[in-house]
Write a protein that holds these residues in place. Sequence first.
Motif, mmCIF file in Angstrom:
data_model
loop_
_atom_site.group_PDB
_atom_site.id
_atom_site.type_symbol
_atom_site.label_atom_id
_atom_site.label_comp_id
_atom_site.label_asym_id
_atom_site.label_seq_id
_atom_site.Cartn_x
_atom_site.Cartn_y
_atom_site.Cartn_z
ATOM 1 N N LYS A 53 0.844 -1.194 0.000
ATOM 2 C CA LYS A 53 0.000 0.000 0.000
ATOM 3 C C LYS A 53 0.880 1.245 0.000
ATOM 4 O O LYS A 53 1.842 1.341 0.761
ATOM 5 C CB LYS A 53 -0.902 0.014 1.243
ATOM 6 N N ALA A 54 0.561 2.176 -0.864
ATOM 7 C CA ALA A 54 1.323 3.421 -0.941
ATOM 8 C C ALA A 54 0.931 4.353 0.195
ATOM 9 O O ALA A 54 -0.257 4.485 0.509
ATOM 10 C CB ALA A 54 1.073 4.115 -2.270
ATOM 11 N N PRO A 55 1.892 4.997 0.837
ATOM 12 C CA PRO A 55 1.552 5.983 1.868
ATOM 13 C C PRO A 55 0.800 7.164 1.253
ATOM 14 O O PRO A 55 1.123 7.603 0.145
ATOM 15 C CB PRO A 55 2.917 6.437 2.396
ATOM 16 N N ALA A 56 -0.185 7.648 1.967
ATOM 17 C CA ALA A 56 -0.876 8.863 1.528
ATOM 18 C C ALA A 56 0.050 10.059 1.737
ATOM 19 O O ALA A 56 0.890 10.064 2.642
ATOM 20 C CB ALA A 56 -2.164 9.052 2.306
ATOM 21 N N PHE A 57 -0.085 11.069 0.878
ATOM 22 C CA PHE A 57 0.719 12.276 1.052
ATOM 23 C C PHE A 57 -0.068 13.499 0.624
ATOM 24 O O PHE A 57 -1.026 13.413 -0.158
ATOM 25 C CB PHE A 57 2.035 12.180 0.266
ATOM 26 N N VAL A 144 8.210 12.044 2.742
ATOM 27 C CA VAL A 144 7.419 11.113 1.933
ATOM 28 C C VAL A 144 8.337 10.059 1.324
ATOM 29 O O VAL A 144 8.000 8.868 1.284
ATOM 30 C CB VAL A 144 6.624 11.860 0.848
ATOM 31 N N ALA A 145 9.510 10.482 0.882
ATOM 32 C CA ALA A 145 10.485 9.504 0.384
ATOM 33 C C ALA A 145 10.797 8.468 1.458
ATOM 34 O O ALA A 145 10.904 7.265 1.160
ATOM 35 C CB ALA A 145 11.762 10.212 -0.057
ATOM 36 N N ALA A 146 10.926 8.905 2.698
ATOM 37 C CA ALA A 146 11.196 7.962 3.787
ATOM 38 C C ALA A 146 10.043 6.984 3.967
ATOM 39 O O ALA A 146 10.249 5.794 4.226
ATOM 40 C CB ALA A 146 11.459 8.719 5.089
ATOM 41 N N ALA A 147 8.810 7.474 3.821
ATOM 42 C CA ALA A 147 7.648 6.601 3.973
ATOM 43 C C ALA A 147 7.623 5.517 2.891
ATOM 44 O O ALA A 147 7.115 4.408 3.126
ATOM 45 C CB ALA A 147 6.358 7.428 3.929
ATOM 46 N N PHE A 148 8.186 5.822 1.726
ATOM 47 C CA PHE A 148 8.303 4.833 0.656
ATOM 48 C C PHE A 148 9.566 3.976 0.798
ATOM 49 O O PHE A 148 9.779 3.065 0.005
ATOM 50 C CB PHE A 148 8.310 5.516 -0.711
ATOM 51 N N GLY A 149 10.403 4.298 1.773
ATOM 52 C CA GLY A 149 11.642 3.549 1.988
ATOM 53 C C GLY A 149 12.786 3.993 1.111
ATOM 54 O O GLY A 149 13.729 3.224 0.875
ATOM 55 N N ARG A 185 10.278 5.039 -9.257
ATOM 56 C CA ARG A 185 9.086 5.275 -10.055
ATOM 57 C C ARG A 185 8.015 4.305 -9.596
ATOM 58 O O ARG A 185 8.279 3.111 -9.438
ATOM 59 C CB ARG A 185 9.434 5.033 -11.518
ATOM 60 N N TYR A 186 6.811 4.812 -9.386
ATOM 61 C CA TYR A 186 5.696 3.984 -8.928
ATOM 62 C C TYR A 186 4.456 4.247 -9.771
ATOM 63 O O TYR A 186 4.209 5.372 -10.200
ATOM 64 C CB TYR A 186 5.350 4.307 -7.469
ATOM 65 N N VAL A 187 3.676 3.188 -9.959
ATOM 66 C CA VAL A 187 2.291 3.307 -10.435
ATOM 67 C C VAL A 187 1.409 2.853 -9.286
ATOM 68 O O VAL A 187 1.593 1.754 -8.738
ATOM 69 C CB VAL A 187 2.022 2.442 -11.677
ATOM 70 N N ILE A 188 0.457 3.712 -8.912
ATOM 71 C CA ILE A 188 -0.425 3.440 -7.779
ATOM 72 C C ILE A 188 -1.854 3.361 -8.290
ATOM 73 O O ILE A 188 -2.336 4.262 -8.993
ATOM 74 C CB ILE A 188 -0.297 4.543 -6.710
ATOM 75 N N GLY A 189 -2.534 2.269 -7.960
ATOM 76 C CA GLY A 189 -3.926 2.102 -8.348
ATOM 77 C C GLY A 189 -4.842 2.951 -7.480
ATOM 78 O O GLY A 189 -4.445 3.455 -6.421
ATOM 79 N N GLN A 190 -6.091 3.081 -7.904
ATOM 80 C CA GLN A 190 -7.013 3.976 -7.201
ATOM 81 C C GLN A 190 -7.334 3.508 -5.785
ATOM 82 O O GLN A 190 -7.777 4.311 -4.959
ATOM 83 C CB GLN A 190 -8.301 4.150 -8.017
#
Length: 224
Positions: A53-57, A144-149, A185-190
């Motif tokens: 799950k992608a972190p919200a930002f 936010v970068a940290a939240a994505f690792g 680079r990420y693709v995040i679904g709805q």
Amino acid sequence: MILQSKLDAFKADFEAGKPPYNVPPSMIETMHRATSELIASGAATRALKAGDKAPAFALKDPDGNTVSSADLLAAGPLVVSFYRGVWCPYCNMELQALQEALPRFEQLGARLVAISPQTAVNNRKSVRQNALGFPILSDTHNDVAAAFGLRFAMPDYLIELYKSLKNDLPAFNGDPSWTLPMPARYVIGQDGTILYAEVNPDYTRRPEPDDMLPALRRASPVAA
């Protein structure tokens, strides 16, 4: 020419010390050392991957407007590129390639944003110099970068090299921490699920924008 070919050509000229770069071999060795150490650390393997799950930002665009991932995802799938800064030629070439691919993303109902630790004025400069039709959002302290690792602290010897090059990241970023995001680079679904993820601790390596199209087609509310 595909993106990686352009990056490779630039790297070859830069590391050969061709004008206007004139970079000494010792400097190249220091850059290689830092990249090798970041690869060996395994940091990229701990970043978020497809299926997570992608972190919200919610971040500011160059005009000071708040842009939230929730609002973006309400309109369709989201492409996110983590951008080191206007001082990084590899990053700028990647942004230009993403701009060229933007119509293909939009045809699939997707939005595109880049995320950078830079201040708004430097993000405006990046948008202007690269003729972008999408925003670069300011991620102060690389939170936010940290939240994505993706956030990492630069080693002292690399900081000294950057200082010698007048590459003052605290000034660029309005943050004294000397941290950067690994290019990603990420693709995040709805629904917030990451459908595509590419993280590389070697900043000279970037995926092709079209590599994301299969994931976008699967996520797209628009008929492909």
